[in-house]
Design a protein around this motif. Structure first.
Motif, PDB file in Angstrom:
ATOM      1  N   GLY A   1     -30.173 -45.334  -0.277  1.00  0.00           N
ATOM      2  CA  GLY A   1     -31.005 -44.146  -0.278  1.00  0.00           C
ATOM      3  C   GLY A   1     -31.579 -43.936  -1.665  1.00  0.00           C
ATOM      4  O   GLY A   1     -31.154 -44.578  -2.639  1.00  0.00           O
ATOM      5  N   ARG A   2     -32.531 -43.052  -1.769  1.00  0.00           N
ATOM      6  CA  ARG A   2     -33.180 -42.823  -3.062  1.00  0.00           C
ATOM      7  C   ARG A   2     -33.268 -41.328  -3.330  1.00  0.00           C
ATOM      8  O   ARG A   2     -33.651 -40.536  -2.459  1.00  0.00           O
ATOM      9  N   ILE A   3     -32.890 -40.958  -4.549  1.00  0.00           N
ATOM     10  CA  ILE A   3     -32.981 -39.586  -5.020  1.00  0.00           C
ATOM     11  C   ILE A   3     -34.049 -39.525  -6.102  1.00  0.00           C
ATOM     12  O   ILE A   3     -33.985 -40.273  -7.089  1.00  0.00           O
ATOM     13  N   VAL A   4     -35.027 -38.661  -5.915  1.00  0.00           N
ATOM     14  CA  VAL A   4     -36.141 -38.505  -6.850  1.00  0.00           C
ATOM     15  C   VAL A   4     -36.045 -37.118  -7.464  1.00  0.00           C
ATOM     16  O   VAL A   4     -36.013 -36.107  -6.746  1.00  0.00           O
ATOM     17  N   LEU A   5     -36.010 -37.065  -8.790  1.00  0.00           N
ATOM     18  CA  LEU A   5     -35.920 -35.811  -9.529  1.00  0.00           C
ATOM     19  C   LEU A   5     -37.133 -35.690 -10.440  1.00  0.00           C
ATOM     20  O   LEU A   5     -37.433 -36.614 -11.196  1.00  0.00           O
ATOM     21  N   ARG A   6     -37.829 -34.550 -10.348  1.00  0.00           N
ATOM     22  CA  ARG A   6     -39.059 -34.346 -11.111  1.00  0.00           C
ATOM     23  C   ARG A   6     -38.926 -33.112 -11.980  1.00  0.00           C
ATOM     24  O   ARG A   6     -38.448 -32.069 -11.534  1.00  0.00           O
ATOM     25  N   ASN A   7     -39.351 -33.237 -13.218  1.00  0.00           N
ATOM     26  CA  ASN A   7     -39.369 -32.128 -14.169  1.00  0.00           C
ATOM     27  C   ASN A   7     -40.801 -31.613 -14.252  1.00  0.00           C
ATOM     28  O   ASN A   7     -41.689 -32.286 -14.791  1.00  0.00           O
ATOM     29  N   SER A   8     -41.048 -30.433 -13.678  1.00  0.00           N
ATOM     30  CA  SER A   8     -42.401 -29.871 -13.661  1.00  0.00           C
ATOM     31  C   SER A   8     -42.725 -29.036 -14.885  1.00  0.00           C
ATOM     32  O   SER A   8     -43.851 -28.536 -15.004  1.00  0.00           O
ATOM     33  N   ARG A   9     -41.781 -28.881 -15.806  1.00  0.00           N
ATOM     34  CA  ARG A   9     -42.062 -28.082 -17.002  1.00  0.00           C
ATOM     35  C   ARG A   9     -42.989 -28.824 -17.951  1.00  0.00           C
ATOM     36  O   ARG A   9     -43.017 -30.054 -17.980  1.00  0.00           O
ATOM     37  N   ARG A  10     -43.707 -28.046 -18.777  1.00  0.00           N
ATOM     38  CA  ARG A  10     -44.679 -28.643 -19.679  1.00  0.00           C
ATOM     39  C   ARG A  10     -44.097 -28.965 -21.045  1.00  0.00           C
ATOM     40  O   ARG A  10     -44.547 -29.913 -21.700  1.00  0.00           O
ATOM     41  N   PHE A  11     -43.057 -28.214 -21.473  1.00  0.00           N
ATOM     42  CA  PHE A  11     -42.584 -28.387 -22.846  1.00  0.00           C
ATOM     43  C   PHE A  11     -41.115 -28.796 -22.941  1.00  0.00           C
ATOM     44  O   PHE A  11     -40.737 -29.507 -23.867  1.00  0.00           O
ATOM     45  N   LEU A  12     -40.269 -28.363 -22.038  1.00  0.00           N
ATOM     46  CA  LEU A  12     -38.826 -28.541 -22.216  1.00  0.00           C
ATOM     47  C   LEU A  12     -38.304 -29.670 -21.337  1.00  0.00           C
ATOM     48  O   LEU A  12     -38.419 -29.604 -20.105  1.00  0.00           O
ATOM     49  N   PRO A  13     -37.727 -30.718 -21.881  1.00  0.00           N
ATOM     50  CA  PRO A  13     -37.084 -31.761 -21.063  1.00  0.00           C
ATOM     51  C   PRO A  13     -35.711 -31.296 -20.590  1.00  0.00           C
ATOM     52  O   PRO A  13     -35.194 -30.255 -21.013  1.00  0.00           O
ATOM     53  N   SER A  14     -35.126 -32.085 -19.733  1.00  0.00           N
ATOM     54  CA  SER A  14     -33.789 -31.797 -19.224  1.00  0.00           C
ATOM     55  C   SER A  14     -32.838 -32.902 -19.631  1.00  0.00           C
ATOM     56  O   SER A  14     -33.229 -34.069 -19.755  1.00  0.00           O
ATOM     57  N   PHE A  15     -31.570 -32.531 -19.804  1.00  0.00           N
ATOM     58  CA  PHE A  15     -30.564 -33.468 -20.281  1.00  0.00           C
ATOM     59  C   PHE A  15     -29.344 -33.412 -19.358  1.00  0.00           C
ATOM     60  O   PHE A  15     -28.949 -32.343 -18.900  1.00  0.00           O
ATOM     61  N   SER A  16     -28.750 -34.585 -19.136  1.00  0.00           N
ATOM     62  CA  SER A  16     -27.455 -34.705 -18.456  1.00  0.00           C
ATOM     63  C   SER A  16     -27.447 -33.947 -17.125  1.00  0.00           C
ATOM     64  O   SER A  16     -26.672 -33.004 -16.918  1.00  0.00           O
ATOM     65  N   ILE A  17     -28.298 -34.395 -16.192  1.00  0.00           N
ATOM     66  CA  ILE A  17     -28.411 -33.765 -14.880  1.00  0.00           C
ATOM     67  C   ILE A  17     -27.718 -34.641 -13.854  1.00  0.00           C
ATOM     68  O   ILE A  17     -27.937 -35.854 -13.798  1.00  0.00           O
ATOM     69  N   ARG A  18     -26.891 -34.042 -13.025  1.00  0.00           N
ATOM     70  CA  ARG A  18     -26.241 -34.731 -11.916  1.00  0.00           C
ATOM     71  C   ARG A  18     -26.690 -34.115 -10.601  1.00  0.00           C
ATOM     72  O   ARG A  18     -26.711 -32.898 -10.468  1.00  0.00           O
ATOM     73  N   VAL A  19     -27.019 -34.963  -9.646  1.00  0.00           N
ATOM     74  CA  VAL A  19     -27.345 -34.525  -8.289  1.00  0.00           C
ATOM     75  C   VAL A  19     -26.093 -34.716  -7.445  1.00  0.00           C
ATOM     76  O   VAL A  19     -25.597 -35.835  -7.282  1.00  0.00           O
ATOM     77  N   VAL A  20     -25.576 -33.624  -6.905  1.00  0.00           N
ATOM     78  CA  VAL A  20     -24.311 -33.650  -6.171  1.00  0.00           C
ATOM     79  C   VAL A  20     -24.531 -33.031  -4.800  1.00  0.00           C
ATOM     80  O   VAL A  20     -25.444 -32.210  -4.604  1.00  0.00           O
ATOM     81  N   PRO A  21     -23.717 -33.385  -3.799  1.00  0.00           N
ATOM     82  CA  PRO A  21     -23.816 -32.729  -2.488  1.00  0.00           C
ATOM     83  C   PRO A  21     -23.302 -31.312  -2.568  1.00  0.00           C
ATOM     84  O   PRO A  21     -22.472 -30.965  -3.418  1.00  0.00           O
ATOM     85  N   ALA A  22     -23.801 -30.477  -1.675  1.00  0.00           N
ATOM     86  CA  ALA A  22     -23.356 -29.091  -1.643  1.00  0.00           C
ATOM     87  C   ALA A  22     -21.923 -29.015  -1.161  1.00  0.00           C
ATOM     88  O   ALA A  22     -21.437 -29.882  -0.437  1.00  0.00           O
ATOM     89  N   ARG A  23     -21.243 -27.987  -1.579  1.00  0.00           N
ATOM     90  CA  ARG A  23     -19.871 -27.777  -1.117  1.00  0.00           C
ATOM     91  C   ARG A  23     -19.877 -27.448   0.357  1.00  0.00           C
ATOM     92  O   ARG A  23     -20.673 -26.654   0.828  1.00  0.00           O
ATOM     93  N   ARG A  24     -18.981 -28.080   1.104  1.00  0.00           N
ATOM     94  CA  ARG A  24     -18.929 -27.902   2.547  1.00  0.00           C
ATOM     95  C   ARG A  24     -17.528 -27.441   2.942  1.00  0.00           C
ATOM     96  O   ARG A  24     -16.531 -27.776   2.283  1.00  0.00           O
ATOM     97  N   GLU A  25     -17.485 -26.692   4.029  1.00  0.00           N
ATOM     98  CA  GLU A  25     -16.189 -26.269   4.563  1.00  0.00           C
ATOM     99  C   GLU A  25     -15.486 -27.444   5.219  1.00  0.00           C
ATOM    100  O   GLU A  25     -16.099 -28.424   5.604  1.00  0.00           O
ATOM    101  N   LYS A  26     -14.205 -27.338   5.342  1.00  0.00           N
ATOM    102  CA  LYS A  26     -13.439 -28.388   5.987  1.00  0.00           C
ATOM    103  C   LYS A  26     -13.863 -28.525   7.445  1.00  0.00           C
ATOM    104  O   LYS A  26     -14.249 -27.559   8.095  1.00  0.00           O
ATOM    105  N   LYS A  27     -13.776 -29.761   7.924  1.00  0.00           N
ATOM    106  CA  LYS A  27     -14.232 -30.038   9.285  1.00  0.00           C
ATOM    107  C   LYS A  27     -13.176 -29.563  10.278  1.00  0.00           C
ATOM    108  O   LYS A  27     -12.328 -30.297  10.729  1.00  0.00           O
ATOM    109  N   LYS A  28     -13.255 -28.274  10.591  1.00  0.00           N
ATOM    110  CA  LYS A  28     -12.370 -27.717  11.596  1.00  0.00           C
ATOM    111  C   LYS A  28     -13.051 -26.494  12.199  1.00  0.00           C
ATOM    112  O   LYS A  28     -13.947 -25.886  11.619  1.00  0.00           O
TER     113      LYS A  28
END
Length: 475
Positions: free
Chosen positions: A142-169
């Motif tokens: 799979g592919r994860i694409v991350l885009r920075n739309s800001r004009r002046f400020l870059p981003s540092f040390s970003i992690r893409v993680v799955p959302a927290r989910r409830e237990k499967k019950k």
């Protein structure tokens, strides 16, 4: 929103002006003007508070919810806070100004860390691209694409993680349901004295969320302004079924790793994982038998005479050549030349719940998927039939149906023959098509309940706890 905002400004301005003039009237000794102006000021302020403030507050709450952040203190943050407390206690006991300055600087570091981490997460756009066809047991990219739309400020040390989910019950939650209040309750419902709409609170079972798409993460150490970066992520699904994610998280520990701040992005992604189509030992055992029966059937469905040979027990009586049999004194059958096109119909006769074990059911689904995938790559016209779905010829559509299929629910009846009749109806419908189609039927019904009309043009695979068995056509 802007209209209500301007209305609030005008109303509050008028209320302030009325309050000022009431003060002037009081100094001038005009009691009635003071009372009237003060009442107008209070009335305007109350109206603005009831009409515009709740609406604007809800809009602000919604915007804040869209930009919601989760905070999690790291081990380094805990140590840092403890050290800050120790130095703060020392500063209070000694009164040393230098210690106060150190404590102030350390507290400022915590504030800066929270502000900067939130700042680098804003203005980021996320896109998750998944393959169209996925099979259980196979690793895909799979592919994860991350885009920075800001004009002046870059981003540092970003992690893409799955959302927290409830237990499967299954969860039990309280829910209000509409009902009707009847008095007296013991009278017939058609003749109540009082009938009023009512509501009752009842505990209901909430189905668990479907499993998530991925459990790993994608890391972007640096994301420049006005640019986008992508990362490949390996996905692996052990079971067939439907997988979904409602949201993803962008997390960072920048700049001091005191906090792990996560911004949730609503991004709906849903995929269907097909059953595995890799050949199994059972598939290799059945395939030669199916091919042999299919070749014999296709050869017998031609129009040109191929040869006359001795009668075999598995031959149909309609192919007997009575003239040759009379001349030779033994039964002879005619074989016809093979047609170029082979027409197949793969039927998955979905058994009722509790008929077979879940392991046997999953093996049957995997076998049906393997057969469908195999014959779709051959020189054959294949169609697929599943109870409850229209007949189709797309193998991916058939695999998608197998991915989410479950055993049929048992009918609420005491007649034990009802489930069998339902399966017979499915097979009856399946033979209404072209007469030259050869059927491959996966079923869990007993052999004696099968239609005789299907025996000469079908190969039956019985879904049992043991290995699949074949029903020989009766002569």
């Amino acid at each position: 929103m802007w209209a209500k905002f301007l209305l609030a400004l005008v109303g509050l301005g008028l209320a302030f002006a009325a309050a000022l003039f009431s003060t002037v009237s009081r100094d001038a000794g005009n009691l009635w003007a003071t009372v009237i102006l003060a009442s107008i000021s209070l009335l305007l302020a109350t109206l603005i508070g009831l009409i515009t403030v709740p609406y604007l507050a809800r809009r602000v709450a919604v915007e804040r919810l869209r930009e919601s952040f989760d905070f999690e203190v790291t081990r380094a943050g805990v140590v840092y806070v403890l050290v800050t407390l120790v130095i703060g206690v020392a500063a209070l006991n000694t009164g040393n100004n230098l210690l106060y300055i150190v404590v102030a600087a350390m507290l400022a570091g915590i504030l800066v860390s929270g502000f900067v981490s939130a700042l680098v997460l804003r203005g980021l756009e996320l896109d998750v691209r998944l393959p169209r066809h996925l099979f259980a047991g196979r690793a895909v990219q799979g592919r994860i694409v991350l885009r920075n739309s800001r004009r002046f400020l870059p981003s540092f040390s970003i992690r893409v993680v799955p959302a927290r989910r409830e237990k499967k019950k299954q969860l039990l939650k309280w829910k209000w349901e509409p009902t009707t209040f009847v008095f007296p309750s013991k009278r017939p419902t058609e003749q109540p004295w009082v009938r009023l709409p009512d509501r009752r609170l009842r505990r209901v079972t909430v189905a668990p969320l479907p499993p998530g798409i991925f459990q790993g993460m994608a890391y972007f150490p640096y994301l420049p302004t006005r640019s986008e970066l992508s990362a490949d992520l390996e996905l692996h699904f052990d079971r067939r079924g439907c997988y979904s994610e409602d949201s993803f998280g962008l997390a960072t520990r920048f700049p001091f790793a005191f906090l792990t701040k996560t911004r949730h992005i609503a991004l709906r992604r849903e995929i269907v994982v097909y059953p595995p189509v890799d050949p199994t030992d059972e598939f290799y055992e059945i395939l030669p038998l199916i091919n042999g029966e299919l070749e014999s059937y296709v050869r017998g469905r031609g129009s040109d005479l191929y040869r006359i040979r001795e009668y075999m027990p598995e031959d149909s009586a309609r192919h007997v050549d009575w003239k040759s049999s009379a001349k030779s004194g033994s039964l002879k059958v005619r074989e016809f030349s093979r047609e170029d096109e082979r027409r197949l119909r793969l039927i998955f006769d979905n058994p009722a719940s509790g008929t077979i074990s879940s392991q046997a059911y999953e093996r049957a689904i995997n076998l049906a998927a393997s057969l469908a995938w195999h014959f779709s790559t051959q020189d054959a016209d294949v169609s697929y039939v599943i109870p409850g779905y229209p007949r189709g010829s797309d193998v991916h559509e058939f695999l998608a149906r197998l991915a989410v299929i479950e055993p049929e629910a048992k009918a609420q009846t005491t007649d034990a023959a009802a489930p069998v009749q339902r399966s017979l109806d499915v097979l009856d419908i399946s033979i209404l098509g072209e007469s030259d189609e050869y059927n491959i039927v996966l079923t869990a019904r007993p052999k004696g309940s099968l239609l005789t009309a299907l025996w000469n043009s079908s190969y039956f695979i019985f879904i049992q706890e043991q290995s699949a068995n074949r029903l020989r056509p009766a002569k």
